[in-house]
Design an enzyme around this catalytic site. Structure first.
Site, mmCIF file in Angstrom:
data_model
loop_
_atom_site.group_PDB
_atom_site.id
_atom_site.type_symbol
_atom_site.label_atom_id
_atom_site.label_comp_id
_atom_site.label_asym_id
_atom_site.label_seq_id
_atom_site.Cartn_x
_atom_site.Cartn_y
_atom_site.Cartn_z
ATOM 1 N N ARG A 45 56.741 63.382 68.041
ATOM 2 C CA ARG A 45 57.098 64.281 68.797
ATOM 3 C C ARG A 45 56.423 65.212 69.253
ATOM 4 N NH1 ARG A 45 55.945 67.882 65.882
ATOM 5 N NH2 ARG A 45 56.350 69.608 67.471
ATOM 6 N N ALA A 47 55.198 67.398 73.163
ATOM 7 C CA ALA A 47 54.998 67.088 74.602
ATOM 8 C C ALA A 47 53.655 66.126 74.615
ATOM 9 C CB ALA A 47 55.223 68.011 75.741
ATOM 10 N N ARG A 82 63.593 60.549 75.982
ATOM 11 C CA ARG A 82 63.817 61.929 75.858
ATOM 12 C C ARG A 82 63.680 62.507 77.152
ATOM 13 N NH1 ARG A 82 61.702 65.303 71.026
ATOM 14 N NH2 ARG A 82 63.621 66.491 71.347
ATOM 15 N N GLN A 186 61.120 72.220 62.106
ATOM 16 C CA GLN A 186 59.726 71.725 62.648
ATOM 17 C C GLN A 186 58.539 72.753 61.895
ATOM 18 O OE1 GLN A 186 62.142 71.557 64.524
ATOM 19 N NE2 GLN A 186 62.260 69.866 66.113
ATOM 20 N N ASP A 227 57.376 72.055 76.480
ATOM 21 C CA ASP A 227 57.691 70.795 76.711
ATOM 22 C C ASP A 227 57.548 70.530 78.469
ATOM 23 O OD1 ASP A 227 58.578 69.232 74.349
ATOM 24 O OD2 ASP A 227 59.152 71.110 73.854
ATOM 25 N N ASN A 237 60.743 75.036 76.147
ATOM 26 C CA ASN A 237 60.206 74.793 74.842
ATOM 27 C C ASN A 237 61.509 74.921 74.004
ATOM 28 O OD1 ASN A 237 57.831 74.475 73.367
ATOM 29 N ND2 ASN A 237 58.258 76.492 72.329
#
Length: 324
Positions: A45, A47, A82, A186, A227, A237
């Site tokens: 994960r 970007a 995604r 996260q 992102d 984001n």
């Protein structure tokens, strides 16, 4: 720093971020389907890391199929795994541009992208560190960050946490406050793991405590990754970033976004057009499989939000700060 994603002996190797911090393990992915699954369940994960995944996955497809149409079909599925992070489709497109030269050329382009990601993130974070030192007179600095924007979110080094590495090495950092980043934690799982590994002083706090920490004078600057970045400076984001920007503005604190220029979407005029991924309700209604909400509870679970440019002090890429 070991790369988060790489090409090893004919396959993609990733650090399995779902297992952290309890277990450090790597996964070997040999098919596009395995990679798509890893992306969707967040084993890989962030970007910039997804840009690398898109490029390497396209190389997998190029070696797997003799028919260019089949390669392109796999590449399209991968690019759509995604929807919010622009780097995924960008990585796919960049590697796919070499398809006419054969699989080895596709792989060479993907590997060049990996090397470039590490270099550009080091440059972007160095520029952001300089800007923060200019904007924040207090020493040593106390930074607040959200989600994970370290080496685990990139091929290597990191974006927002790349700033931390620079400031820590120069002796300008007191500590980092890391939002836990609900619902998938996260910050608590990944950012805290990276900070501990690097020997950087840190504290984890609930997302809802960030504004209180600012009000108590515990924060000098907020620094986050991105992102997707629109041409006007709007930034998508991890969910919760917009609220942090509002709180930072209320308390007069710099709010700095760090990302490679590949995260800027030249086709996107503003953040209003960004597609926001919504994830499974179980991420909210359960914890480790244990229900924490009544059966039948309805959920709003966006993975990202959009912070408008007027709340952002600067978006910093390897090309320097882009002040909205």
């Amino acid at each position: 720093m070991r790369r988060t994603i790489d090409w090893v002996n004919g396959a993609i190797e990733i650090i399995d971020q779902v297992a952290l911090p309890g277990e450090y393990r790597t996964l070997r992915l040999t098919t596009v389907d395995e990679l798509i699954d890893a992306i969707r369940r967040l084993a890989v994960r962030g970007a910039p890391a997804l840009g690398g995944a898109g490029a390497l996955g396209t190389a997998l497809a190029a070696f797997a199929h003799d028919d260019p149409a089949a390669v392109r079909a796999d590449a399209e599925r991968l690019a759509n795994a995604r929807p919010t992070a622009v780097n995924l489709s960008w990585g796919v497109s960049r590697a796919l541009s070499r398809l006419g030269d054969g699989p080895d050329a596709v792989l060479a382009e993907a590997l060049a992208l990996l090397d470039e990601d590490e270099r550009l993130n080091q440059e972007a974070s160095a520029r952001a560190a300089e800007l923060i030192l200019e904007r924040c007179p207090r020493r040593p600095l106390r930074l607040l960050t959200h989600c994970n924007a370290g080496r685990l979110a990139t091929v290597g080094w990191g974006t927002a946490l790349g700033v931390v590495w620079h400031l820590h090495a120069a002796g300008h950092l007191e500590h980092v406050l890391a939002d836990e980043t609900r619902p998938l934690l996260q910050g608590a799982r990944l950012t805290a793991w990276e900070l501990a590994e690097a020997g950087v002083p840190y504290r984890v706090l609930p997302d809802s405590a960030a504004a209180a920490a600012m009000a108590r004078g515990m924060v000098d600057c907020v620094v986050v990754g991105a992102d997707r970045i629109a041409v006007n400076g709007d930034v998508a984001n991890k969910i919760g970033t917009y609220g942090l920007a509002l709180a930072a503005a209320r308390h007069g604190l710099p709010f700095v976004v760090v990302a490679p220029s590949s995260t800027v979407d030249p086709e996107l005029e503003s953040g209003e057009s960004i597609v926001i991924e919504e994830r499974a309700l179980e991420e909210i209604t359960t914890i480790s499989g244990i229900p924490v909400a009544p059966p039948g509870t309805k959920v709003f679970n966006p993975a990202f939000d959009v912070t408008p440019a007027e709340l952002i002090t600067a978006v910093v890429t390897e090309k320097g700060p882009l002040v909205p």
